[in-house]
Design a protein around this motif. Structure first.
Motif, PDB file in Angstrom:
ATOM      1  N   GLY A  61       1.121  -1.115   0.230  1.00 37.77           N
ATOM      2  CA  GLY A  61       0.076   0.131  -0.112  1.00 37.77           C
ATOM      3  C   GLY A  61       0.871   1.340  -0.093  1.00 37.77           C
ATOM      4  N   PRO A  62       1.987   1.299   0.668  1.00 38.67           N
ATOM      5  CA  PRO A  62       2.400   2.962   0.912  1.00 38.67           C
ATOM      6  C   PRO A  62       3.319   2.833  -0.378  1.00 38.67           C
ATOM      7  N   CYS A  63       3.716   1.799  -1.227  1.00 38.38           N
ATOM      8  CA  CYS A  63       4.517   2.542  -2.164  1.00 38.38           C
ATOM      9  C   CYS A  63       3.568   2.702  -3.157  1.00 38.38           C
ATOM     10  N   LEU A  64       1.738   2.675  -3.510  1.00 40.23           N
ATOM     11  CA  LEU A  64       1.309   2.177  -4.503  1.00 40.23           C
ATOM     12  C   LEU A  64       1.311   3.861  -4.500  1.00 40.23           C
ATOM     13  N   ILE A  65       0.827   4.789  -3.415  1.00 36.27           N
ATOM     14  CA  ILE A  65       0.585   5.864  -3.609  1.00 36.27           C
ATOM     15  C   ILE A  65       0.621   7.219  -4.264  1.00 36.27           C
ATOM     16  N   GLU A  66       2.186   7.100  -4.455  1.00 26.43           N
ATOM     17  CA  GLU A  66       2.992   8.165  -5.450  1.00 26.43           C
ATOM     18  C   GLU A  66       2.537   7.494  -7.320  1.00 26.43           C
ATOM     19  N   PRO A  67       2.844   6.364  -7.755  1.00 30.33           N
ATOM     20  CA  PRO A  67       2.484   6.279  -9.322  1.00 30.33           C
ATOM     21  C   PRO A  67       1.768   5.976  -9.450  1.00 30.33           C
ATOM     22  N   LEU A  68       0.608   5.952  -8.292  1.00 31.91           N
ATOM     23  CA  LEU A  68      -0.990   5.910  -8.579  1.00 31.91           C
ATOM     24  C   LEU A  68      -1.299   7.304  -9.536  1.00 31.91           C
ATOM     25  N   ASP A  69      -0.970   7.991  -8.269  1.00 31.17           N
ATOM     26  CA  ASP A  69      -0.994   9.179  -8.880  1.00 31.17           C
ATOM     27  C   ASP A  69      -0.445   9.824  -9.826  1.00 31.17           C
ATOM     28  N   ALA A  70       0.199   9.317  -9.753  1.00 34.60           N
ATOM     29  CA  ALA A  70       1.139  10.185 -11.565  1.00 34.60           C
ATOM     30  C   ALA A  70       0.918   9.510 -12.779  1.00 34.60           C
ATOM     31  N   LEU A  71       0.527   8.553 -12.863  1.00 37.22           N
ATOM     32  CA  LEU A  71      -0.238   7.120 -13.948  1.00 37.22           C
ATOM     33  C   LEU A  71      -1.987   7.778 -14.460  1.00 37.22           C
ATOM     34  N   THR A  72      -2.361   7.803 -13.063  1.00 40.38           N
ATOM     35  CA  THR A  72      -3.572   8.583 -13.280  1.00 40.38           C
ATOM     36  C   THR A  72      -3.603   9.427 -14.405  1.00 40.38           C
ATOM     37  N   GLU A  73      -3.068  10.371 -14.122  1.00 37.64           N
ATOM     38  CA  GLU A  73      -2.439  11.339 -14.923  1.00 37.64           C
ATOM     39  C   GLU A  73      -3.090  11.644 -16.447  1.00 37.64           C
ATOM     40  N   ARG A  74      -1.869  10.551 -16.505  1.00 32.83           N
ATOM     41  CA  ARG A  74      -2.046   9.998 -18.684  1.00 32.83           C
ATOM     42  C   ARG A  74      -3.313   9.093 -18.508  1.00 32.83           C
ATOM     43  N   HIS A  75      -3.215   7.750 -17.684  1.00 29.11           N
ATOM     44  CA  HIS A  75      -3.513   6.240 -18.095  1.00 29.11           C
ATOM     45  C   HIS A  75      -5.196   5.939 -17.334  1.00 29.11           C
ATOM     46  N   GLU A  76      -5.392   5.341 -17.419  1.00 27.46           N
ATOM     47  CA  GLU A  76      -6.804   3.971 -17.316  1.00 27.46           C
ATOM     48  C   GLU A  76      -5.194   2.930 -16.291  1.00 27.46           C
ATOM     49  N   VAL A  77      -5.881   3.316 -15.131  1.00 25.82           N
ATOM     50  CA  VAL A  77      -4.398   2.165 -14.404  1.00 25.82           C
ATOM     51  C   VAL A  77      -5.719   1.566 -13.935  1.00 25.82           C
ATOM     52  N   VAL A  78      -4.893  -0.680 -13.790  1.00 19.81           N
ATOM     53  CA  VAL A  78      -5.063  -1.400 -13.084  1.00 19.81           C
ATOM     54  C   VAL A  78      -4.085  -1.693 -11.726  1.00 19.81           C
ATOM     55  N   VAL A  79      -5.093  -2.085 -10.840  1.00 19.81           N
ATOM     56  CA  VAL A  79      -3.797  -1.962  -9.902  1.00 19.81           C
ATOM     57  C   VAL A  79      -3.994  -4.113  -9.728  1.00 19.81           C
ATOM     58  N   ARG A 108       3.086   0.190   7.878  1.00 16.92           N
ATOM     59  CA  ARG A 108       4.265   0.171   6.818  1.00 16.92           C
ATOM     60  C   ARG A 108       5.311  -1.162   8.247  1.00 16.92           C
ATOM     61  N   GLN A 109       5.476  -2.025   6.340  1.00 16.34           N
ATOM     62  CA  GLN A 109       6.368  -3.280   6.786  1.00 16.34           C
ATOM     63  C   GLN A 109       7.866  -2.892   7.409  1.00 16.34           C
ATOM     64  N   ASN A 110       9.008  -3.390   8.575  1.00 17.74           N
ATOM     65  CA  ASN A 110      10.394  -3.323   8.378  1.00 17.74           C
ATOM     66  C   ASN A 110      11.245  -4.468   8.090  1.00 17.74           C
ATOM     67  N   TYR A 111      10.898  -4.980   6.621  1.00 14.33           N
ATOM     68  CA  TYR A 111      11.478  -6.027   6.156  1.00 14.33           C
ATOM     69  C   TYR A 111      10.535  -5.961   5.079  1.00 14.33           C
ATOM     70  N   CYS A 112      11.717  -6.219   3.378  1.00 15.39           N
ATOM     71  CA  CYS A 112      11.315  -6.920   2.322  1.00 15.39           C
ATOM     72  C   CYS A 112       9.815  -7.524   1.889  1.00 15.39           C
ATOM     73  N   GLY A 113       9.918  -9.088   2.200  1.00 15.52           N
ATOM     74  CA  GLY A 113       9.298  -9.332   2.298  1.00 15.52           C
ATOM     75  C   GLY A 113       9.356 -10.700   2.334  1.00 15.52           C
TER      76      GLY A 113
END
Ligand code: SF4
Length: 187
Positions: free
Chosen positions: A10-28, A160-165
């Motif tokens: 979730g935390p990493c989605l916020i910024e790219p989603l904003d940037a992409l939805t300005e120009r494209h239709e986005v499916v997450v 916010r997780q404290n390890y990659c995954g």
């Protein structure tokens, strides 16, 4: 273009989603069989879902198959430089399959928000996977967005997780934290 956006969390989605939805239709698409244990997977997925619901956004969830992750990292499980590109490929292949099913034109990922990931390997892997599926690869290095992603996700009260995954990354992160604590004590 219709773009399939791989969301690593979730935390990493916020910024790219904003940037992409300005120009494209986005499916997450949430495609992360790397995340273990299963409780942690559920926590990250539900964090994303709750945020998406608040913003009127649908999320596509790919199959959670940690055994597939274990298979592709066999022999390189403790070597991040070899392990991580395979992990990126597995996740992006899942997203690409969803992208084709949903009639998307392009593929991209939120993975490059994190300064802890290998942006070059993400770009190279994504390019290959997209081309194998007849998709356009829309890479952007989102690392400059990391501070804002951190601020906004904290403000939204997101987990916010404290390890990659993966489990090796959990052990590596715990080891690094223990080392930092020991260094602080010895000062
Ligand atoms: S450290 Fe992160 S990117 Fe690398 S293999 Fe583990 S989960 Fe995947």
């Amino acid at each position: 273009m219709k773009v399939a956006l791989h969301a690593c969390c979730g935390p990493c989605l916020i910024e790219p989603l904003d940037a992409l939805t300005e120009r494209h239709e986005v499916v997450v698409v949430f495609a992360n069989p790397n995340i273990q244990p299963a409780e942690e997977y559920g926590l990250r997925r539900d964090t994303l879902r709750e945020w998406a619901e608040r913003h009127g956004l649908d999320i596509v969830e790919a199959a959670y198959d940690p055994d597939a992750w274990e298979e592709i990292v066999e022999g390189v499980r403790d070597e991040p430089l070899l392990r991580c590109p395979r992990c990126y490929a597995l996740r992006l292949q899942q997203v690409a399959a969803e992208a084709v099913r949903l009639g998307c034109d392009a593929l991209t990922t939120t993975l490059s928000v994190s300064p802890y990931q290998d942006a070059g390997a993400i770009d190279e892997t994504g390019n290959r996977v997209a081309s194998e599926h007849g998709l356009v690869w829309l890479f952007e290095d989102y690392r400059p967005h990391y501070p804002e992603a951190t601020r906004r996700s904290r403000e939204a009260g997101m987990y916010r997780q404290n390890y990659c995954g993966c489990l090796p990354s959990k052990a590596e992160a715990e080891e690094a934290r223990a080392l930092r604590r020991a260094q602080r004590r010895s000062r």
